[in-house]
Scaffold this active site. Sequence first.
Site, PDB file in Angstrom:
ATOM      1  N   GLU A  43      -0.614  -9.162   3.798  1.00 18.59           N
ATOM      2  CA  GLU A  43      -0.453  -9.609   5.185  1.00 18.59           C
ATOM      3  C   GLU A  43      -1.797 -10.001   5.799  1.00 18.59           C
ATOM      4  OE1 GLU A  43      -1.052  -5.122   5.521  1.00 18.59           O
ATOM      5  OE2 GLU A  43      -0.135  -6.549   4.139  1.00 18.59           O
ATOM      6  N   HIS A  66      -3.045  -5.476   0.570  1.00 17.42           N
ATOM      7  CA  HIS A  66      -2.487  -5.889   1.861  1.00 17.42           C
ATOM      8  C   HIS A  66      -2.421  -7.422   1.956  1.00 17.42           C
ATOM      9  CE1 HIS A  66      -2.399  -1.971   3.955  1.00 17.42           C
ATOM     10  NE2 HIS A  66      -3.353  -1.668   3.101  1.00 17.42           N
ATOM     11  N   CYS A 117       0.837  -1.196   0.000  1.00 17.24           N
ATOM     12  CA  CYS A 117       0.000   0.000   0.000  1.00 17.24           C
ATOM     13  C   CYS A 117       0.877   1.253   0.000  1.00 17.24           C
ATOM     14  CB  CYS A 117      -0.970  -0.048   1.179  1.00 17.24           C
ATOM     15  SG  CYS A 117      -2.418   1.021   0.955  1.00 17.24           S
TER      16      CYS A 117
END
Length: 240
Positions: free
Chosen positions: A213, A211, A107
């Site tokens: 993660e 994202h 991001c």
Amino acid sequence: MKPIIGLTASLELGRDEYGIELADTEAILAAGGLPVMVPHLMDEADINELAEHIDGLFLAGGYDIDPTLFDEEPLPNLGVIIPSRDAFELALAKKMLALEKPILGVCRGAQILNIAVGGDMYQDITTQVKEDLLQHQQKAPKFHGSHFVDVAKASLLHRLTGQQRLKVNSRHHQANRRVPQPFIVSGVSSDGIVEAIESAQHHFVLGVQWHPENMARAGDSASLAIFNGFIEASRKGGIE
């Protein structure tokens, strides 16, 4: 030995404390890396020494980026700016690039990477992009893939994931615009927004607008592959 991954921290306005997302540390640990939160260092010698000690750099998401860094003035929809974070991350990213060490940016981190090599970005895609846009600030759980990204064949992102079309989550209103050499665009959404960039000169330098993660937490195979590849490259010192 696990590779040491420098994890950039956020900072809240008016509060003297750093913060990191648990999902970031979890994804790095799960892939075999050792995450270490790094503060916003201002001294060049300290930044250079930090870059020498860490094996890889994870540029995390966070607030907006100061547009004066790419010769623009702030537009009305620009969000919160943390000047110390901008300055530190740009300096550290440039040093890591010079050292040929692996970098993964998500991001905001993908935008920092682009600005570090002389690129620029949209301060606010909803007011600066004329085409009809997808929903880039999803109203769904963080781990949910809400739109698709077309991946450039034979790119690093393609080699990591084995996919030419990814379903990704989305929580941003800024995005990379002009992407200069040595970077290339390796992922684009159907509305033309740049979703992934990578270096054509380094073994592992990748920035993604989404994202992974959060998606890795839910077991998404492409997200896990991105982190596994990043940590493996960091273990090898960025050498293929």
